[in-house]
Scaffold this motif. Structure first.
Motif, PDB file in Angstrom:
ATOM      1  N   GLY A 285      -8.870   4.714   2.857  1.00  2.00           N
ATOM      2  CA  GLY A 285      -8.646   3.549   2.025  1.00  2.00           C
ATOM      3  C   GLY A 285      -7.401   2.785   2.427  1.00  2.00           C
ATOM      4  O   GLY A 285      -7.419   1.554   2.549  1.00  2.00           O
ATOM      5  N   ARG A 286      -6.303   3.518   2.648  1.00  2.00           N
ATOM      6  CA  ARG A 286      -5.060   2.861   3.011  1.00  2.00           C
ATOM      7  C   ARG A 286      -5.148   2.232   4.391  1.00  2.00           C
ATOM      8  O   ARG A 286      -4.727   1.102   4.612  1.00  2.00           O
ATOM      9  CB  ARG A 286      -3.895   3.843   2.964  1.00  2.00           C
ATOM     10  CG  ARG A 286      -2.554   3.186   3.246  1.00  2.00           C
ATOM     11  CD  ARG A 286      -1.475   4.185   3.596  1.00  2.00           C
ATOM     12  NE  ARG A 286      -0.240   3.505   3.936  1.00  2.00           N
ATOM     13  CZ  ARG A 286       0.016   2.928   5.097  1.00  2.00           C
ATOM     14  NH1 ARG A 286      -0.907   2.922   6.042  1.00  2.00           N
ATOM     15  NH2 ARG A 286       1.174   2.335   5.339  1.00  2.00           N
TER      16      ARG A 286
ATOM     17  N   LEU B  13       0.770   9.117  -2.048  1.00  2.00           N
ATOM     18  CA  LEU B  13      -0.212  10.075  -2.541  1.00  2.00           C
ATOM     19  C   LEU B  13      -0.830  10.882  -1.408  1.00  2.00           C
ATOM     20  O   LEU B  13      -1.071  12.090  -1.547  1.00  2.00           O
ATOM     21  CB  LEU B  13      -1.310   9.339  -3.314  1.00  2.00           C
ATOM     22  CG  LEU B  13      -0.908   8.786  -4.684  1.00  2.00           C
ATOM     23  CD1 LEU B  13      -2.007   7.891  -5.240  1.00  2.00           C
ATOM     24  CD2 LEU B  13      -0.598   9.919  -5.655  1.00  2.00           C
ATOM     25  N   LYS B  14      -1.060  10.239  -0.268  1.00  2.00           N
ATOM     26  CA  LYS B  14      -1.613  10.957   0.888  1.00  2.00           C
ATOM     27  C   LYS B  14      -0.679  12.061   1.345  1.00  2.00           C
ATOM     28  O   LYS B  14      -1.096  13.197   1.622  1.00  2.00           O
ATOM     29  CB  LYS B  14      -1.860   9.973   2.029  1.00  2.00           C
ATOM     30  CG  LYS B  14      -2.537  10.599   3.248  1.00  2.00           C
ATOM     31  CD  LYS B  14      -2.110   9.936   4.532  1.00  2.00           C
ATOM     32  CE  LYS B  14      -0.660  10.235   4.819  1.00  2.00           C
ATOM     33  NZ  LYS B  14      -0.245  10.045   6.199  1.00  2.00           N
TER      34      LYS B  14
ATOM     35  N   LEU C  50      -7.890   9.014   0.884  1.00  2.00           N
ATOM     36  CA  LEU C  50      -6.742   8.131   0.708  1.00  2.00           C
ATOM     37  C   LEU C  50      -6.367   7.449   2.015  1.00  2.00           C
ATOM     38  O   LEU C  50      -6.031   6.258   2.038  1.00  2.00           O
ATOM     39  CB  LEU C  50      -5.543   8.943   0.200  1.00  2.00           C
ATOM     40  CG  LEU C  50      -5.530   9.292  -1.285  1.00  2.00           C
ATOM     41  CD1 LEU C  50      -4.448  10.321  -1.565  1.00  2.00           C
ATOM     42  CD2 LEU C  50      -5.303   8.042  -2.123  1.00  2.00           C
ATOM     43  N   ARG C  51      -6.411   8.223   3.105  1.00  2.00           N
ATOM     44  CA  ARG C  51      -6.000   7.645   4.387  1.00  2.00           C
ATOM     45  C   ARG C  51      -6.991   6.581   4.849  1.00  2.00           C
ATOM     46  O   ARG C  51      -6.591   5.554   5.400  1.00  2.00           O
ATOM     47  CB  ARG C  51      -5.879   8.761   5.439  1.00  2.00           C
ATOM     48  CG  ARG C  51      -5.274   8.272   6.746  1.00  2.00           C
ATOM     49  CD  ARG C  51      -4.861   9.426   7.651  1.00  2.00           C
ATOM     50  NE  ARG C  51      -4.408   8.881   8.926  1.00  2.00           N
ATOM     51  CZ  ARG C  51      -5.051   9.018  10.077  1.00  2.00           C
ATOM     52  NH1 ARG C  51      -6.188   9.706  10.118  1.00  2.00           N
ATOM     53  NH2 ARG C  51      -4.585   8.501  11.185  1.00  2.00           N
TER      54      ARG C  51
ATOM     55  N   LEU D  43      -1.413  12.413  -9.012  1.00  2.00           N
ATOM     56  CA  LEU D  43      -1.310  11.088  -9.603  1.00  2.00           C
ATOM     57  C   LEU D  43      -0.884  11.179 -11.068  1.00  2.00           C
ATOM     58  O   LEU D  43      -0.045  10.397 -11.537  1.00  2.00           O
ATOM     59  CB  LEU D  43      -2.654  10.368  -9.482  1.00  2.00           C
ATOM     60  CG  LEU D  43      -2.713   8.942 -10.037  1.00  2.00           C
ATOM     61  CD1 LEU D  43      -1.696   8.051  -9.348  1.00  2.00           C
ATOM     62  CD2 LEU D  43      -4.124   8.374  -9.886  1.00  2.00           C
TER      63      LEU D  43
ATOM     64  N   LEU E 287      -5.440  15.437  -5.695  1.00  2.00           N
ATOM     65  CA  LEU E 287      -5.161  14.023  -5.897  1.00  2.00           C
ATOM     66  C   LEU E 287      -4.908  13.686  -7.363  1.00  2.00           C
ATOM     67  O   LEU E 287      -3.880  13.092  -7.708  1.00  2.00           O
ATOM     68  CB  LEU E 287      -6.306  13.175  -5.353  1.00  2.00           C
ATOM     69  CG  LEU E 287      -6.205  11.671  -5.617  1.00  2.00           C
ATOM     70  CD1 LEU E 287      -4.905  11.112  -5.039  1.00  2.00           C
ATOM     71  CD2 LEU E 287      -7.413  10.941  -5.041  1.00  2.00           C
TER      72      LEU E 287
ATOM     73  N   LEU F 116       0.802  -1.228   0.000  1.00  2.00           N
ATOM     74  CA  LEU F 116       0.000   0.000   0.000  1.00  2.00           C
ATOM     75  C   LEU F 116       0.834   1.277   0.000  1.00  2.00           C
ATOM     76  O   LEU F 116       0.306   2.364   0.249  1.00  2.00           O
ATOM     77  CB  LEU F 116      -0.919  -0.002   1.227  1.00  2.00           C
ATOM     78  CG  LEU F 116      -1.892  -1.189   1.285  1.00  2.00           C
ATOM     79  CD1 LEU F 116      -2.658  -1.193   2.599  1.00  2.00           C
ATOM     80  CD2 LEU F 116      -2.853  -1.147   0.106  1.00  2.00           C
TER      81      LEU F 116
ATOM     82  N   ALA G 231      -0.502   4.461  -1.997  1.00  2.00           N
ATOM     83  CA  ALA G 231      -1.546   5.236  -1.326  1.00  2.00           C
ATOM     84  C   ALA G 231      -0.955   6.143  -0.259  1.00  2.00           C
ATOM     85  O   ALA G 231      -1.396   7.282  -0.077  1.00  2.00           O
ATOM     86  CB  ALA G 231      -2.586   4.300  -0.708  1.00  2.00           C
ATOM     87  N   ASP G 232       0.066   5.662   0.445  1.00  2.00           N
ATOM     88  CA  ASP G 232       0.699   6.465   1.476  1.00  2.00           C
ATOM     89  C   ASP G 232       1.445   7.642   0.863  1.00  2.00           C
ATOM     90  O   ASP G 232       1.404   8.764   1.372  1.00  2.00           O
ATOM     91  CB  ASP G 232       1.665   5.592   2.285  1.00  2.00           C
ATOM     92  CG  ASP G 232       1.794   6.044   3.719  1.00  2.00           C
ATOM     93  OD1 ASP G 232       0.809   6.583   4.255  1.00  2.00           O
ATOM     94  OD2 ASP G 232       2.877   5.869   4.317  1.00  2.00           O
TER      95      ASP G 232
END
Length: 325
Positions: A293-294, A45-46, A290-291, A62, A58, A39, A42-43
């Protein structure tokens, strides 16, 4: 027998002797490494979203990474410090959490509650789950804080660090050793309630979901198999992480700013005021999606892997004990 609809695993007698500290450390390390490596995008991107003053950063973030010469490497930038932090942080967290829970489980009330355990781990009261989760997370967070600071700086595009050693040397040179602990106050303010709420909600959800699964199975003789327990642990972990993450996200957003720009933001209160003044209240919830989801995936993975490893170890140790009798 059928009246007891508590979530029961195939009963394994757990003793402090069999629950070896080294195995809890190894199981925590394995679970943390699994979730952190899978993951990491995701971290990353956060972190990039939380550093940005644009509330909808976001997709541009990305797109910029994907259009770079090496998008795979870009998405997994910072994997080493993240793996070190999450892997060893999880190992320390689960080891200390188990020690605290085992200690409290020696009391008569906790021992009675453990009779219908949801796993090979001790079952405690709500207040005990809350306090042990908070204490274990803050302790592990303090030990791993230098790695956390390096991870955040390395993931950010504010700095052009080429190696972890170079990042550490630059931080110590410009900010002193205190720079390696930037944002610890905000981290502790985030982690203590998050971890406490997580353990509390996780145990409650496991109990309720297992009771429903037990009723639906219609079998009192064979309550739940290992596969059913894994799915219940996974779903409970994801839901608990989502709820706890939403509540504590402002502390995470403040922590990220403090670790990236300690000179500007100074301390937790000043950082919160500046963020609201410059970027609005929404900045405190930057990276929330994001957080969630991660965290949901990482917590579900980490706790499921950890609980299954401990369960299998307890079964193995119990079988060995019986063989020696």
């Amino acid at each position: 027998m059928a009246n007891n609809a508590a979530y029961q695993m195939p009963q394994v007698k757990t003793t402090s002797k069999s629950s070896k500290t080294t195995f809890h450390f190894a199981a925590g390390l394995c679970s943390g490494l699994t979730s952190s490596i899978l993951l990491q995008p995701a971290d990353l991107l956060k972190t990039r979203v939380q550093q940005s003053q644009q509330t909808a950063a976001l997709l541009p973030t990305l797109k910029a990474i994907l259009s770079s010469p090496n998008p795979i490497r870009g998405l997994w930038r910072g994997t080493l410090p993240s793996a070190l932090r999450t892997g060893f942080g999880s190992a320390l967290y689960f080891t200390s959490l188990n020690a605290l829970r085992q200690g409290l489980a020696q009391t008569p009330t906790a021992s009675a509650a453990a009779a219908a355990s949801s796993s090979a781990l001790p079952k405690l009261s709500n207040s005990a789950n809350l306090t042990t989760g908070a204490a274990a997370r803050v302790a592990a967070g303090f030990v791993m804080m230098p790695v956390t600071v390096l991870k955040v700086r390395y993931e950010s595009d504010y700095y052009a660090y080429r190696s972890l050693y170079g990042a550490a040397r630059d931080i110590v040179r410009t900010e002193g050793f205190r720079g390696l602990f930037s944002g610890f106050g905000a981290t502790a303010a985030r982690d203590a309630p998050y971890a406490g709420l997580y353990v509390l909600i996780y145990e409650q959800l496991k109990r309720r979901l297992a009771a429903l699964a037990h009723q639906g199975s219609g079998s009192a003789e064979n309550p739940l198999g290992s596969s059913s327990s894994s799915s219940i642990n996974f779903v409970s972990g994801g839901l608990a992480a989502g709820l706890a993450t939403t509540i504590t996200n402002p502390f995470d957003a403040v922590k990220t700013r403090l670790q990236l720009m300690p000179g500007k933001y100074g301390n937790m209160m000043r950082a919160a005021r500046l963020m609201v003044h410059e970027d609005g209240v929404r900045s405190l919830f930057g990276g929330l999606g994001l957080r969630i989801g991660r965290k949901a995936l990482s917590s579900a993975l980490a706790w499921t892997v950890y609980e299954e490893l401990i369960l299998q170890a307890e079964k193995h140790w119990a079988a060995q004990s019986q063989a020696h009798v």
